[in-house]
Motif scaffolding. Structure first.
Motif, PDB file in Angstrom:
ATOM      1  N   VAL A 102       1.049  -1.166  -0.071  1.00  0.00           N
ATOM      2  CA  VAL A 102       0.070   0.046   0.304  1.00  0.00           C
ATOM      3  C   VAL A 102       1.141   1.613  -0.194  1.00  0.00           C
ATOM      4  O   VAL A 102       0.830   2.217  -0.674  1.00  0.00           O
ATOM      5  N   PHE A 103       1.672   1.010   1.000  1.00  0.00           N
ATOM      6  CA  PHE A 103       2.715   2.468   0.734  1.00  0.00           C
ATOM      7  C   PHE A 103       3.228   3.015  -0.517  1.00  0.00           C
ATOM      8  O   PHE A 103       3.804   4.234  -0.915  1.00  0.00           O
ATOM      9  N   PHE A 104       4.013   2.018  -1.255  1.00  0.00           N
ATOM     10  CA  PHE A 104       4.753   1.751  -2.486  1.00  0.00           C
ATOM     11  C   PHE A 104       3.771   1.797  -3.931  1.00  0.00           C
ATOM     12  O   PHE A 104       3.881   3.027  -4.428  1.00  0.00           O
TER      13      PHE A 104
ATOM     14  N   ALA B 167       3.108   6.078  -2.395  1.00  0.00           N
ATOM     15  CA  ALA B 167       3.788   6.716  -2.885  1.00  0.00           C
ATOM     16  C   ALA B 167       4.413   7.430  -4.478  1.00  0.00           C
ATOM     17  O   ALA B 167       4.627   7.973  -4.327  1.00  0.00           O
ATOM     18  N   ASN B 168       3.689   6.400  -4.326  1.00  0.00           N
ATOM     19  CA  ASN B 168       4.547   6.404  -6.612  1.00  0.00           C
ATOM     20  C   ASN B 168       2.364   6.976  -7.370  1.00  0.00           C
ATOM     21  O   ASN B 168       2.356   7.201  -8.812  1.00  0.00           O
ATOM     22  N   LEU B 169       1.428   6.543  -6.343  1.00  0.00           N
ATOM     23  CA  LEU B 169       0.471   7.750  -7.074  1.00  0.00           C
ATOM     24  C   LEU B 169       0.204   9.102  -6.781  1.00  0.00           C
ATOM     25  O   LEU B 169       0.123   9.102  -5.601  1.00  0.00           O
TER      26      LEU B 169
ATOM     27  N   ALA C 230       3.467  16.604   0.278  1.00  0.00           N
ATOM     28  CA  ALA C 230       2.281  15.949   0.616  1.00  0.00           C
ATOM     29  C   ALA C 230       1.740  14.758   0.255  1.00  0.00           C
ATOM     30  O   ALA C 230       1.173  13.230   0.995  1.00  0.00           O
ATOM     31  N   ASN C 231       2.023  14.599  -0.818  1.00  0.00           N
ATOM     32  CA  ASN C 231       1.590  13.247  -1.718  1.00  0.00           C
ATOM     33  C   ASN C 231       2.380  12.039  -0.530  1.00  0.00           C
ATOM     34  O   ASN C 231       2.242  10.810  -0.257  1.00  0.00           O
ATOM     35  N   SER C 232       3.985  12.223  -0.769  1.00  0.00           N
ATOM     36  CA  SER C 232       5.005  11.386   0.104  1.00  0.00           C
ATOM     37  C   SER C 232       4.502  10.906   1.511  1.00  0.00           C
ATOM     38  O   SER C 232       4.510  10.450   2.368  1.00  0.00           O
ATOM     39  N   CYS C 233       3.983  12.184   1.983  1.00  0.00           N
ATOM     40  CA  CYS C 233       3.010  12.045   3.777  1.00  0.00           C
ATOM     41  C   CYS C 233       1.946  10.936   3.966  1.00  0.00           C
ATOM     42  O   CYS C 233       1.634  10.774   5.109  1.00  0.00           O
ATOM     43  N   ILE C 234       0.889  12.005   2.957  1.00  0.00           N
ATOM     44  CA  ILE C 234      -0.642  10.731   3.016  1.00  0.00           C
ATOM     45  C   ILE C 234       0.302   9.387   2.889  1.00  0.00           C
ATOM     46  O   ILE C 234      -0.261   8.471   4.081  1.00  0.00           O
ATOM     47  N   ALA C 235       1.527   9.004   1.861  1.00  0.00           N
ATOM     48  CA  ALA C 235       1.243   7.865   1.939  1.00  0.00           C
ATOM     49  C   ALA C 235       2.453   6.943   3.160  1.00  0.00           C
ATOM     50  O   ALA C 235       1.984   5.475   3.505  1.00  0.00           O
ATOM     51  N   ILE C 236       3.107   7.860   4.164  1.00  0.00           N
ATOM     52  CA  ILE C 236       3.743   7.606   5.603  1.00  0.00           C
ATOM     53  C   ILE C 236       2.678   7.163   5.867  1.00  0.00           C
ATOM     54  O   ILE C 236       2.479   6.494   6.929  1.00  0.00           O
TER      55      ILE C 236
END
Length: 843
Positions: A382-384, A387-389, A397-403
């Motif tokens: 789910v994380f990866f 992170a790529n969507l 912000a996109n990376s943060c919502i993945a984290i």
């Protein structure tokens, strides 16, 4: 009976007191059954309680004294007989040793013909040499001649081959002259003997104890061994007397507590202290023998230096104790370091190994895939994917919502330990460069990995973390000095014997304990206090499960009562601006907690009817808890004073902020006061719940990361549109059930980590910006999530409690039927009474 086996008590002194108490009580109960004592003469008739009434409660103490005292007398006779035999043997050996030393002084110091040269001796007789220390350095690393358990009454003669003496042999030669087989060695030995003889004959003061001859050396070494061994035996016998006296004192104290008797002082003074081993005359005689051995050692080894002799003999004694303990204690320490030690009941949950879903053989061994591993793998996928969507605008912000999603899944599923998930937070924030810095209004600079590392780690150890450690320190000090038990048993003493009042008293004690020493330690303490009550209940009594569940629910409520009672409160305080002082917290939380406790108590009374007897006839009666009669010690007064001062300073922190800076600085006061004065040790510091500390650190880092990445800025419009037109109170009513549901199914601390930043952001866009109010309500409701067995540590501990037959007191239905309504009641109290109080005090 061998003295060596009896003195094993010296190596396991920590177990002895409890062992003798348990053994004597067991013999006492067995004696009662054997003699078929009429229970009705001891226990008053109790129709409702039947056969499960307390065997020893509410009776004339003389009835049990008449049975228990002969058992004590029997044990005392055994100890006295053993002491007489050992005392006689040791003093006879001391006389023989003194006589041998006297004769040795009168003999020729050259030792002519006393032993043959080394080459004429059998090599097989040389086994004793290996116990001689070879140098000061080797002596510290290996067992010296006195370190082993020398239990033989006589020591075999020492062979001429020698090694260098240790430092404990005074100023003898640093290295002995090795015996070789050549004629030059014989000539050298003869020369040294003649030299010593000549020196003595011409008015010199050389004796066998100062001479440098080989014979004198061996003689001193032999007597050093004999004196050391006898000294250890004398001191062990003295310890044997002290330990047995302590054993008698503790078992009679425990007996008095169980039977409400007053036997201890009378029996110790009239019987024990008049027995041979415990008289002052015997103690003086033992001390006289020990002093005589010190004098002999100073004469034979240290050339009259008595202080050095005493120091070296004590060193030998410590080495002997270390040798005795080596086998058992080293194994136990090794097991503890490997995580194989015994788990204290109630301290942690012991879960069986999870069965694998898929298992197959590989060249490296069997590979197992469990549900936990599958959940962990799912969270990584789910994380990866996230992170790529491009789900939101902005790379950070996109990376943060993945984290955020990744950590939420791991926290919710507990695929890995919670604190390990928290450690993922700073790692991912830095690697994905989520942190950014505002350089101009509306213009942001993405920090490099080095800059992000410095920023993230600087915010993780915040004053909030120091406040948490200060709370652990206070909790540890109160528990270690037994103040918590003293206070709570005295409170419970006034609860009486009616189930309804006892239940309410335990709920308030559990709540107060959670407020004082955290809601992790409180249920463990309370479950220990109720064990004697549970053992006396009739089978299938509703009071048992009702009491267990009541303690757990009250401990959860206690988690909202003070800022240090639970991590979620500290996380909330860390996000408040300005920081809420303790006086306002207490002004809101204490009334809310008290009302919630009373309402939950009424709910449990209606659900269980705990006073009803299992057969439906009459009501049960609870045996009261007897408070401790021991007065407060100086250490307990010191701990109480520091705790009161610290809490008072926390309450007025805003008024003294210019002097102390923050509550985290005040938290240093108990740490310094308790550890510097010896109330707490290094081991106590190591036992702090550091997993909770790192869990809170990860939560702080995640909150700052979400804020710094701009994710909240993107959610700003969504939140504003969703809550547009709603008043503050309507927002409270919307937020409350959301917080309750989330905190019921995941950890309370994790719920606060996720929800407190949201409450802060929501409050910043409402009229009047009631940020602190929404954060406060969120923190209080996080503690109210207690509808499931996994909802918080108190529930988890309660779910593992078993009766005498090994059956669990509570089922999942107990939690669903009572925990869910209790959670709803507590949430409603927070969102109504709590909201009104917050507005009144100006939160």
């Amino acid at each position: 009976m061998k003295f060596s086996s009896s003195l094993k008590f010296n190596a396991i002194a920590e177990w002895w007191d409890e062992y003798i108490a348990y053994d004597a009580l067991k013999k006492y109960i067995y004696q009662l059954e054997k003699q078929q004592v009429n229970r009705e003469q001891i226990v008053p008739p109790d129709i409702e309680a039947g056969e499960h009434s307390s065997l020893l409660g509410g009776h004339d103490a003389s009835a049990t004294d008449a049975v228990f005292v002969p058992l004590l007398d029997q044990e005392l006779r055994k100890i006295t007989l053993f002491y007489e035999l050992q005392e006689k043997e040791f003093f006879e050996e001391l006389e023989e040793l003194e006589e041998a030393i006297k004769k040795q002084e009168e003999a020729d110091i050259t030792g002519e013909g006393r032993y043959a040269d080394y080459e004429d001796m059998d090599p097989d007789d040389d086994d004793d040499d290996e116990s001689i220390s070879r140098s000061p350095d080797v002596r510290r690393a290996h067992a010296s001649s006195s370190a082993g358990p020398f239990r033989r009454a006589t020591i075999r003669g020492v062979t001429p081959r020698r090694y260098s003496l240790s430092s404990s042999d005074g100023d003898m030669e640093a290295s002995s002259r090795a015996h070789s087989k050549g004629p030059m060695a014989k000539l050298s030995n003869t020369f040294h003997s003649l030299r010593d003889s000549y020196s003595s004959a011409n008015g010199g003061d050389r004796t066998i104890w100062t001479s440098r001859s080989d014979y004198a050396y061996d003689t001193r070494l032999l007597f050093k061994r004999r004196i050391t061994n006898l000294y250890i035996q004398f001191t062990n016998l003295r310890s044997y007397v002290e330990i047995n006296y302590s054993g008698f004192r503790k078992i009679i104290k425990k007996y008095d507590k169980v039977t409400y008797s007053e036997l201890k002082d009378r029996y110790l003074y009239e019987v024990v202290e008049r027995a041979l081993p415990f008289t002052q005359l015997s103690k003086d005689k033992l001390n006289h023998g020990i002093n005589a051995l010190v004098d002999l050692y100073s004469k034979c080894v240290t050339r009259g230096d008595r202080s050095l002799a005493k120091e070296q003999l004590r060193l030998h004694q410590r080495e002997n104790i270390a040798w005795e303990r080596d086998t058992v204690w080293r194994q136990m320490i090794g097991q503890e370091r490997r995580g194989e030690g015994v788990i204290t009941e109630g301290a942690s949950l012991v879960k069986p190994e999870e069965p694998p879903v898929i298992s197959f053989e590989t060249p490296a061994g069997q590979f197992k895939i469990t549900k936990r591993k599958m959940r962990f793998l799912f969270s990584i996928i789910v994380f990866f994917v996230m992170a790529n969507l491009k789900m939101v605008q902005g790379v950070e912000a996109n990376s943060c919502i993945a984290i955020l999603t990744f950590c939420t899944i791991l926290w919710a599923t507990e695929a890995i330990p919670l604190f390990v998930t928290s450690m993922f937070v700073p790692l991912l924030l830095v690697l994905f460069r989520v942190i950014r810095k505002e350089v101009e209004p509306g213009v942001y600079h993405r920090l490099s990995t080095h800059e992000a590392t410095v920023y993230v780690f600087s915010i993780m150890f915040s004053p909030t973390i120091m406040l948490l450690i200060g709370g652990f320190t206070i909790s540890s000090a109160l528990s270690k000095t037994n103040i918590d038990r003293v206070i709570f048993t005295r409170v419970l003493y006034f609860a009486g014997s009616k189930p309804k009042t006892v239940l309410l008293a335990f709920m308030f004690v559990s709540c107060f304990a959670s407020m004082l020493i955290s809601n992790v330690a409180a249920p463990t303490l309370c479950f220990t206090l109720v064990r004697p009550i549970l053992r006396t209940l009739p089978p299938k009594s509703a009071f048992g499960p009702c009491l267990i569940l009541a303690i757990a629910l009250a401990a959860n409520i206690g988690g909202q009562s003070s800022p240090i009672s639970s991590p979620q409160n500290l996380i909330a305080i860390g996000d408040m601006d300005p920081t809420l002082d303790w006086s306002k917290w207490f002004a809101v939380a204490l009334p809310v907690s008290a009302i919630s406790i009373v309402l939950i108590w009424l709910l449990l009374l209606a659900s269980y009817d705990p006073a009803r007897s299992p057969d439906g006839e009459g009501e049960i009666e609870i045996r009261g808890i007897r408070p401790t009669r021991e007065p407060f010690t100086l250490k307990q007064y010191w701990v109480s004073f520091i705790c009161i001062v610290t809490i008072a300073l926390w309450c007025i922190e805003h008024e003294i902020e210019e002097y102390v800076g923050d509550m985290g600085v005040i938290a240093l006061l108990p740490i310094v006061a308790f550890f510097s004065t010896g109330v707490l040790k290094k081991d106590d510091f190591e036992k702090f719940a550091w997993t909770i500390v790192f869990l809170a650190m990860g939560g702080i880092a995640l909150g700052k990361g979400v804020l710094s990445s701009g994710l909240f800025d993107l959610l700003d419009e969504v939140i504003r549109k969703a809550l547009h037109g709603f008043s503050v109170y309507v927002v409270v009513l919307i937020l409350s059930p959301i917080v309750l549901v989330i905190s019921t199914f995941i950890s309370h601390t994790i719920a606060s980590v996720l929800l407190v930043p949201i409450a802060k952001e929501v409050g910043s866009h409402l009229p009047g910006q009631p940020t602190n109010l929404l954060i406060f309500i969120t923190a209080l409701i996080c503690s109210a999530g207690m509808g499931m067995p996994v909802s918080g540590f108190p529930n988890q501990t309660a779910a593992t409690q078993e009766d005498e037959l090994g059956e669990l007191y509570l089922t999942n239905m107990d939690f669903l039927k009572n925990g869910v309504p209790a959670s709803i009641i507590a949430t409603l109290v927070v969102s109504t009474v709590g909201y009104a109080l917050m507005k009144a005090v100006g939160v």
